[in-house]
Design a protein around this motif. Structure first.
Motif, PDB file in Angstrom:
ATOM      1  N   LEU A 176       0.824  -1.214   0.000  1.00 29.70           N
ATOM      2  CA  LEU A 176       0.000   0.000   0.000  1.00 29.70           C
ATOM      3  C   LEU A 176       0.857   1.262   0.000  1.00 29.70           C
ATOM      4  N   VAL A 177       1.874   1.287   0.823  1.00 31.96           N
ATOM      5  CA  VAL A 177       2.699   2.479   0.961  1.00 31.96           C
ATOM      6  C   VAL A 177       3.453   2.773  -0.328  1.00 31.96           C
ATOM      7  N   TYR A 178       3.983   1.730  -0.949  1.00 28.63           N
ATOM      8  CA  TYR A 178       4.839   1.945  -2.111  1.00 28.63           C
ATOM      9  C   TYR A 178       4.146   1.689  -3.450  1.00 28.63           C
ATOM     10  N   ALA A 179       2.833   1.537  -3.446  1.00 33.34           N
ATOM     11  CA  ALA A 179       2.105   1.215  -4.671  1.00 33.34           C
ATOM     12  C   ALA A 179       2.205   2.315  -5.720  1.00 33.34           C
ATOM     13  N   ASN A 180       2.187   3.555  -5.302  1.00 32.57           N
ATOM     14  CA  ASN A 180       2.151   4.658  -6.259  1.00 32.57           C
ATOM     15  C   ASN A 180       3.499   5.343  -6.444  1.00 32.57           C
ATOM     16  N   GLU A 181       4.531   4.785  -5.849  1.00 28.47           N
ATOM     17  CA  GLU A 181       5.861   5.378  -6.006  1.00 28.47           C
ATOM     18  C   GLU A 181       6.478   4.931  -7.313  1.00 28.47           C
ATOM     19  N   THR A 182       7.125   5.864  -7.967  1.00 23.68           N
ATOM     20  CA  THR A 182       7.855   5.504  -9.178  1.00 23.68           C
ATOM     21  C   THR A 182       9.331   5.392  -8.826  1.00 23.68           C
ATOM     22  N   VAL A 183       9.959   4.392  -9.366  1.00 21.42           N
ATOM     23  CA  VAL A 183      11.377   4.172  -9.104  1.00 21.42           C
ATOM     24  C   VAL A 183      12.181   5.001 -10.089  1.00 21.42           C
ATOM     25  N   LYS A 184      13.034   5.834  -9.542  1.00 14.37           N
ATOM     26  CA  LYS A 184      13.888   6.662 -10.379  1.00 14.37           C
ATOM     27  C   LYS A 184      15.219   5.943 -10.563  1.00 14.37           C
ATOM     28  N   PRO A 185      15.626   5.736 -11.811  1.00 11.82           N
ATOM     29  CA  PRO A 185      16.899   5.046 -12.010  1.00 11.82           C
ATOM     30  C   PRO A 185      18.070   5.898 -11.523  1.00 11.82           C
ATOM     31  N   ALA A 186      19.051   5.239 -10.981  1.00  9.12           N
ATOM     32  CA  ALA A 186      20.241   5.939 -10.497  1.00  9.12           C
ATOM     33  C   ALA A 186      21.073   6.382 -11.698  1.00  9.12           C
ATOM     34  N   THR A 187      21.532   7.599 -11.638  1.00 10.84           N
ATOM     35  CA  THR A 187      22.376   8.111 -12.718  1.00 10.84           C
ATOM     36  C   THR A 187      23.827   8.071 -12.262  1.00 10.84           C
ATOM     37  N   PRO A 188      24.733   7.764 -13.181  1.00 13.92           N
ATOM     38  CA  PRO A 188      26.145   7.723 -12.810  1.00 13.92           C
ATOM     39  C   PRO A 188      26.636   9.106 -12.371  1.00 13.92           C
ATOM     40  N   LEU A 189      27.567   9.138 -11.455  1.00 11.44           N
ATOM     41  CA  LEU A 189      28.131  10.397 -10.999  1.00 11.44           C
ATOM     42  C   LEU A 189      29.054  10.963 -12.065  1.00 11.44           C
ATOM     43  N   ALA A 190      28.874  12.233 -12.328  1.00  2.41           N
ATOM     44  CA  ALA A 190      29.716  12.892 -13.331  1.00  2.41           C
ATOM     45  C   ALA A 190      31.144  13.005 -12.797  1.00  2.41           C
ATOM     46  N   GLY A 191      32.110  12.724 -13.656  1.00  3.53           N
ATOM     47  CA  GLY A 191      33.501  12.879 -13.279  1.00  3.53           C
ATOM     48  C   GLY A 191      34.106  11.675 -12.579  1.00  3.53           C
ATOM     49  N   TRP A 192      33.339  10.642 -12.338  1.00  2.16           N
ATOM     50  CA  TRP A 192      33.855   9.441 -11.678  1.00  2.16           C
ATOM     51  C   TRP A 192      34.014   8.365 -12.731  1.00  2.16           C
ATOM     52  N   GLU A 193      35.163   7.730 -12.759  1.00  6.34           N
ATOM     53  CA  GLU A 193      35.355   6.664 -13.730  1.00  6.34           C
ATOM     54  C   GLU A 193      34.726   5.375 -13.219  1.00  6.34           C
ATOM     55  N   ARG A 194      34.329   4.553 -14.147  1.00  2.00           N
ATOM     56  CA  ARG A 194      33.706   3.282 -13.786  1.00  2.00           C
ATOM     57  C   ARG A 194      34.774   2.220 -13.575  1.00  2.00           C
ATOM     58  N   LEU A 195      34.500   1.326 -12.664  1.00  2.00           N
ATOM     59  CA  LEU A 195      35.395   0.200 -12.419  1.00  2.00           C
ATOM     60  C   LEU A 195      35.073  -0.913 -13.404  1.00  2.00           C
ATOM     61  N   PRO A 196      36.062  -1.708 -13.762  1.00  2.00           N
ATOM     62  CA  PRO A 196      35.778  -2.841 -14.654  1.00  2.00           C
ATOM     63  C   PRO A 196      34.917  -3.866 -13.918  1.00  2.00           C
ATOM     64  N   PRO A 197      34.170  -4.672 -14.668  1.00  2.00           N
ATOM     65  CA  PRO A 197      33.349  -5.691 -13.999  1.00  2.00           C
ATOM     66  C   PRO A 197      34.227  -6.658 -13.198  1.00  2.00           C
ATOM     67  N   ALA A 198      33.701  -7.111 -12.103  1.00  2.61           N
ATOM     68  CA  ALA A 198      34.446  -8.034 -11.232  1.00  2.61           C
ATOM     69  C   ALA A 198      34.608  -9.395 -11.897  1.00  2.61           C
ATOM     70  N   ASP A 199      35.756 -10.023 -11.664  1.00  2.00           N
ATOM     71  CA  ASP A 199      36.002 -11.369 -12.170  1.00  2.00           C
ATOM     72  C   ASP A 199      35.494 -12.361 -11.125  1.00  2.00           C
ATOM     73  N   ILE A 200      34.366 -12.987 -11.410  1.00  2.00           N
ATOM     74  CA  ILE A 200      33.762 -13.912 -10.440  1.00  2.00           C
ATOM     75  C   ILE A 200      34.069 -15.374 -10.754  1.00  2.00           C
ATOM     76  N   MET A 201      34.938 -15.610 -11.703  1.00  2.00           N
ATOM     77  CA  MET A 201      35.315 -16.968 -12.099  1.00  2.00           C
ATOM     78  C   MET A 201      35.815 -17.805 -10.912  1.00  2.00           C
ATOM     79  N   PRO A 202      36.655 -17.267 -10.012  1.00  2.00           N
ATOM     80  CA  PRO A 202      37.121 -18.083  -8.874  1.00  2.00           C
ATOM     81  C   PRO A 202      35.982 -18.593  -7.980  1.00  2.00           C
ATOM     82  N   TYR A 203      34.907 -17.811  -7.848  1.00  2.00           N
ATOM     83  CA  TYR A 203      33.794 -18.260  -7.011  1.00  2.00           C
ATOM     84  C   TYR A 203      33.081 -19.453  -7.637  1.00  2.00           C
TER      85      TYR A 203
END
Length: 85
Positions: free
Chosen positions: A51-78
Motif C-alpha cells: 500500500l505504501v509503495y504502490a504509487n511510487e515511481t522508481v527513479k533510475p540511479a544516474t552515474p556520478l559525473a567525473g567518476w570513472e567506472r570500475l571494470p566488472p568483477a572477475d567472479i570466475m574463482p567463485y
C-alpha cells in the motif's frame, strides 16, 4: 495468514489488515491484498508495504559525473570454488 503464521499470529495479522481500511480506500486495500496473494505474501506488514509503495515511481540511479567506472568483477574463482565451472 493462519496457515503460514499460525492461528494466533495469523488472526492478529488479519485484524491489522482490516485496520488498514481506516487509512486507505477499500479499493486500495483490496488491490494490495490481491497482489499479496499473487506474490505469496502472507503478512500484514507485506500488505502495508504494498500500500505504501504502490504509487511510487522508481527513479533510475544516474552515474556520478567525473567518476570513472570500475571494470566488472572477475567472479570466475567463485564458480570454481562452488564446483560450477
Amino acid at each position: 495468514m493462519c496457515q503460514s503464521r499460525g492461528d494466533s499470529r495469523g488472526i492478529k495479522d488479519f485484524i491489522t489488515v482490516l485496520k488498514l481500511y481506516r487509512e486507505y480506500a477499500a479499493s486500495e486495500v483490496e488491490a494490495a491484498v490481491e497482489l499479496a496473494l499473487e506474490k505469496g505474501i502472507s503478512s500484514s506488514e507485506g500488505v502495508r508495504h504494498l500500500l505504501v509503495y504502490a504509487n511510487e515511481t522508481v527513479k533510475p540511479a544516474t552515474p556520478l559525473a567525473g567518476w570513472e567506472r570500475l571494470p566488472p568483477a572477475d567472479i570466475m574463482p567463485y564458480g570454481q570454488l562452488g564446483g560450477i565451472l
